[in-house]
Design a protein around this motif. Structure first.
Motif, PDB file in Angstrom:
ATOM      1  N   THR A 124      -3.105   5.163 -19.454  1.00  9.59           N
ATOM      2  CA  THR A 124      -3.562   6.500 -19.099  1.00  9.59           C
ATOM      3  C   THR A 124      -4.014   6.478 -17.646  1.00  9.59           C
ATOM      4  OG1 THR A 124      -4.231   6.890 -21.364  1.00  9.59           O
ATOM      5  CG2 THR A 124      -5.185   8.325 -19.715  1.00  9.59           C
ATOM      6  N   PHE A 125      -3.507   7.401 -16.878  1.00 11.12           N
ATOM      7  CA  PHE A 125      -3.809   7.435 -15.458  1.00 11.12           C
ATOM      8  C   PHE A 125      -4.292   8.820 -15.068  1.00 11.12           C
ATOM      9  CE2 PHE A 125      -0.350   4.541 -16.428  1.00 11.12           C
ATOM     10  CZ  PHE A 125      -0.947   3.347 -16.085  1.00 11.12           C
ATOM     11  N   ARG A 126      -4.633   8.970 -13.775  1.00 13.41           N
ATOM     12  CA  ARG A 126      -5.116  10.275 -13.349  1.00 13.41           C
ATOM     13  C   ARG A 126      -4.341  10.753 -12.131  1.00 13.41           C
ATOM     14  NH1 ARG A 126     -11.049  12.582 -12.342  1.00 13.41           N
ATOM     15  NH2 ARG A 126     -11.184  10.953 -10.796  1.00 13.41           N
ATOM     16  N   GLY A 127      -3.988  12.029 -12.164  1.00 16.64           N
ATOM     17  CA  GLY A 127      -3.333  12.642 -11.018  1.00 16.64           C
ATOM     18  C   GLY A 127      -4.324  13.551 -10.312  1.00 16.64           C
ATOM     19  N   VAL A 128      -4.104  13.755  -9.018  1.00 13.23           N
ATOM     20  CA  VAL A 128      -5.028  14.578  -8.230  1.00 13.23           C
ATOM     21  C   VAL A 128      -4.240  15.497  -7.302  1.00 13.23           C
ATOM     22  CG1 VAL A 128      -6.878  12.863  -8.237  1.00 13.23           C
ATOM     23  CG2 VAL A 128      -5.159  12.817  -6.426  1.00 13.23           C
ATOM     24  N   CYS A 129      -4.955  16.455  -6.718  1.00 10.16           N
ATOM     25  CA  CYS A 129      -4.377  17.263  -5.653  1.00 10.16           C
ATOM     26  C   CYS A 129      -4.805  16.610  -4.347  1.00 10.16           C
ATOM     27  CB  CYS A 129      -4.884  18.696  -5.727  1.00 10.16           C
ATOM     28  SG  CYS A 129      -4.222  19.715  -4.396  1.00 10.16           S
ATOM     29  N   ALA A 130      -3.833  16.302  -3.492  1.00 10.30           N
ATOM     30  CA  ALA A 130      -4.144  15.544  -2.283  1.00 10.30           C
ATOM     31  C   ALA A 130      -4.082  16.402  -1.020  1.00 10.30           C
ATOM     32  CB  ALA A 130      -3.187  14.357  -2.163  1.00 10.30           C
ATOM     33  N   GLU A 131      -4.190  17.721  -1.187  1.00  4.17           N
ATOM     34  CA  GLU A 131      -4.144  18.609  -0.030  1.00  4.17           C
ATOM     35  C   GLU A 131      -5.220  19.668  -0.247  1.00  4.17           C
ATOM     36  OE1 GLU A 131      -1.285  18.764   2.323  1.00  4.17           O
ATOM     37  OE2 GLU A 131      -2.386  20.282   3.439  1.00  4.17           O
ATOM     38  N   PHE A 132      -6.120  19.837   0.735  1.00  2.00           N
ATOM     39  CA  PHE A 132      -7.193  20.812   0.544  1.00  2.00           C
ATOM     40  C   PHE A 132      -6.603  22.204   0.310  1.00  2.00           C
ATOM     41  CE2 PHE A 132     -10.230  23.990   2.014  1.00  2.00           C
ATOM     42  CZ  PHE A 132     -11.238  23.728   1.100  1.00  2.00           C
ATOM     43  N   CYS A 133      -6.991  22.830  -0.830  1.00  2.66           N
ATOM     44  CA  CYS A 133      -6.328  24.070  -1.222  1.00  2.66           C
ATOM     45  C   CYS A 133      -7.314  25.169  -1.594  1.00  2.66           C
ATOM     46  CB  CYS A 133      -5.387  23.788  -2.402  1.00  2.66           C
ATOM     47  SG  CYS A 133      -6.205  22.975  -3.772  1.00  2.66           S
TER      48      CYS A 133
ATOM     49  N   ASP B 267      -4.407  14.593 -16.398  1.00  8.02           N
ATOM     50  CA  ASP B 267      -4.285  13.334 -17.125  1.00  8.02           C
ATOM     51  C   ASP B 267      -2.816  12.973 -17.253  1.00  8.02           C
ATOM     52  OD1 ASP B 267      -7.176  12.921 -18.015  1.00  8.02           O
ATOM     53  OD2 ASP B 267      -6.779  14.947 -18.741  1.00  8.02           O
ATOM     54  N   VAL B 268      -2.517  11.701 -17.063  1.00  8.09           N
ATOM     55  CA  VAL B 268      -1.129  11.224 -17.173  1.00  8.09           C
ATOM     56  C   VAL B 268      -1.099  10.110 -18.213  1.00  8.09           C
ATOM     57  CG1 VAL B 268       0.812  10.212 -15.940  1.00  8.09           C
ATOM     58  CG2 VAL B 268      -0.777  11.699 -14.725  1.00  8.09           C
ATOM     59  N   VAL B 269      -0.301  10.307 -19.259  1.00  6.84           N
ATOM     60  CA  VAL B 269      -0.198   9.309 -20.316  1.00  6.84           C
ATOM     61  C   VAL B 269       1.214   8.729 -20.289  1.00  6.84           C
ATOM     62  CG1 VAL B 269      -0.376   8.882 -22.805  1.00  6.84           C
ATOM     63  CG2 VAL B 269      -1.883  10.566 -21.705  1.00  6.84           C
ATOM     64  N   VAL B 270       1.322   7.442 -19.993  1.00  5.46           N
ATOM     65  CA  VAL B 270       2.634   6.779 -20.017  1.00  5.46           C
ATOM     66  C   VAL B 270       2.733   6.021 -21.335  1.00  5.46           C
ATOM     67  CG1 VAL B 270       4.131   5.097 -18.891  1.00  5.46           C
ATOM     68  CG2 VAL B 270       2.662   6.565 -17.500  1.00  5.46           C
ATOM     69  N   GLN B 271       3.781   6.310 -22.101  1.00  3.90           N
ATOM     70  CA  GLN B 271       3.890   5.705 -23.434  1.00  3.90           C
ATOM     71  C   GLN B 271       5.335   5.273 -23.699  1.00  3.90           C
ATOM     72  OE1 GLN B 271       3.434  10.278 -24.960  1.00  3.90           O
ATOM     73  NE2 GLN B 271       2.282   8.764 -26.031  1.00  3.90           N
ATOM     74  N   ASP B 272       5.546   4.515 -24.767  1.00  5.99           N
ATOM     75  CA  ASP B 272       6.925   4.098 -25.046  1.00  5.99           C
ATOM     76  C   ASP B 272       7.713   5.279 -25.619  1.00  5.99           C
ATOM     77  OD1 ASP B 272       5.938   4.089 -27.609  1.00  5.99           O
ATOM     78  OD2 ASP B 272       5.592   1.934 -27.619  1.00  5.99           O
TER      79      ASP B 272
END
Ligand code: CUA
Length: 328
Positions: free
Chosen positions: A193-202, A212-217
């Protein structure tokens, strides 16, 4: 005494930095091909910078403390041209060439049959659309599931302001520009489980725009796709919370598939109860979080477009939260 303090402060800083480099949002503990390359480039850059620094400081110490003496104009000139022009040009050229050589694989499009996910940056949340073959298309919000070991292409857009889509553990970032479609291919290499973000001031809630990012089989991913593409479970639609949702105006902005709620302004709530967080990763999905978000939206998330529903009574809020949590 001072040295001891400096020493322990240094150790603490290194420990802190090491902890900060770990976890769900770290570009330095890669879980994707792009992130692996970026981390490798980072360490080569750190190595290059450290080598230059050591040589410069070494020469300065040598000239000041070890052998202080007058130099001829010729040897001074050699040092300035050699150390100030030739050496940095060579080091920077090598690092630049290496950095540029990493670009083509990072920008390579995914193979034609890869999974494609549409993501739109909204103020301030993420609209995610899956179009799985053989299943009805569906929308979710602030949650992305991915199969491990497969390339995935993201089609990125934004209706109004510029955002930047970034999952540090998986790869590089890509801007989402109004009026344009940008693409980003990611290739997760391990589950987690990972995390994504916004990388540009908006705007106001730029820092409260995570996902939330879930990588699974594959089998688990397919099961998730099937559950998410299905409409909301029937029992939930015959509750007090459902009635409050429909009559308070929530349905004008939110969709709950399988009910008459079909608004498209806000996030699709069909399976909101199954998401780990609400409000774009601002609060954990729990009854008290939902109540707080609904009755005082703008205090939880400044600038948010959803109005606060503080006219609802405590019991109405309770029923609403219960209903939303049942939408799994
Ligand atoms: Cu969206 Cu910053």
């Amino acid at each position: 005494m001072r040295l001891t303090f400096a020493g322990s402060a240094g150790t603490a800083a290194i420990a802190l930095a090491a902890t900060a480099c770990d976890g769900v949002q770290s570009a330095l503990t890669p879980a994707g091909r792009g992130a692996e390359q970026i981390a490798e480039l980072f360490w080569w850059m750190v190595g290059g910078a450290a080598a230059v620094w050591l040589i410069v400081v070494g020469l300065a110490v040598y000239a000041i403390a070890v052998r202080p003496r007058e130099h001829s104009e010729r040897s001074s000139r050699i040092l300035i041209i050699g150390g100030g022009v030739i050496f940095p040009t060579v080091v920077l050229t090598i690092l630049l060439a290496y950095g540029l050589s990493l670009l083509p694989p990072l920008l390579e499009p995914a193979p034609p049959n890869s999974l494609r996910i549409r993501v739109s940056g909204e103020q301030w949340w993420w609209r995610v659309r899956y179009e799985p073959p053989g299943l009805p298309s569906f929308e979710t919000a602030n949650l992305i599931h991915l199969p491990v070991g497969e390339p995935v292409e993201f089609l990125l857009e934004s209706p109004d302001v510029i955002h930047s889509f970034w999952i540090p553990s998986l790869g590089g970032k890509m801007d989402m520009i109004p009026g344009r479609k940008t693409r980003l291919t990611l290739h997760p290499t391990r589950t987690g489980t990972f995390r994504g973000v916004c990388a540009e001031f908006c705007g106001d809630s730029h820092s409260m725009m995570n996902f939330d990012v879930v990588v699974q089989d594959r089998p688990a991913f397919d099961a998730w796709l099937a559950s998410q593409s299905a409409p909301a479970r029937a029992p939930a639609t015959a509750s007090a919370g459902h009635d409050i949702f429909m009559r308070s105006g929530c349905a004008a902005c939110h969709t709950i598939r399988g009910t008459e709620a079909d608004g498209i302004v806000g996030p699709d709530l069909t399976h909101v109860g199954s998401r780990p967080t609400i409000g774009a990763s601002v609060l954990p999905t729990r009854p008290e979080s939902l109540i707080r978000f609904i009755e005082a939206t703008s205090t939880v998330k400044p600038g948010v477009h959803m109005p606060s529903f503080d006219m609802l009574s405590e019991s109405e809020l309770d029923s609403l939260a219960t209903y939303l949590l049942e939408l799994r």
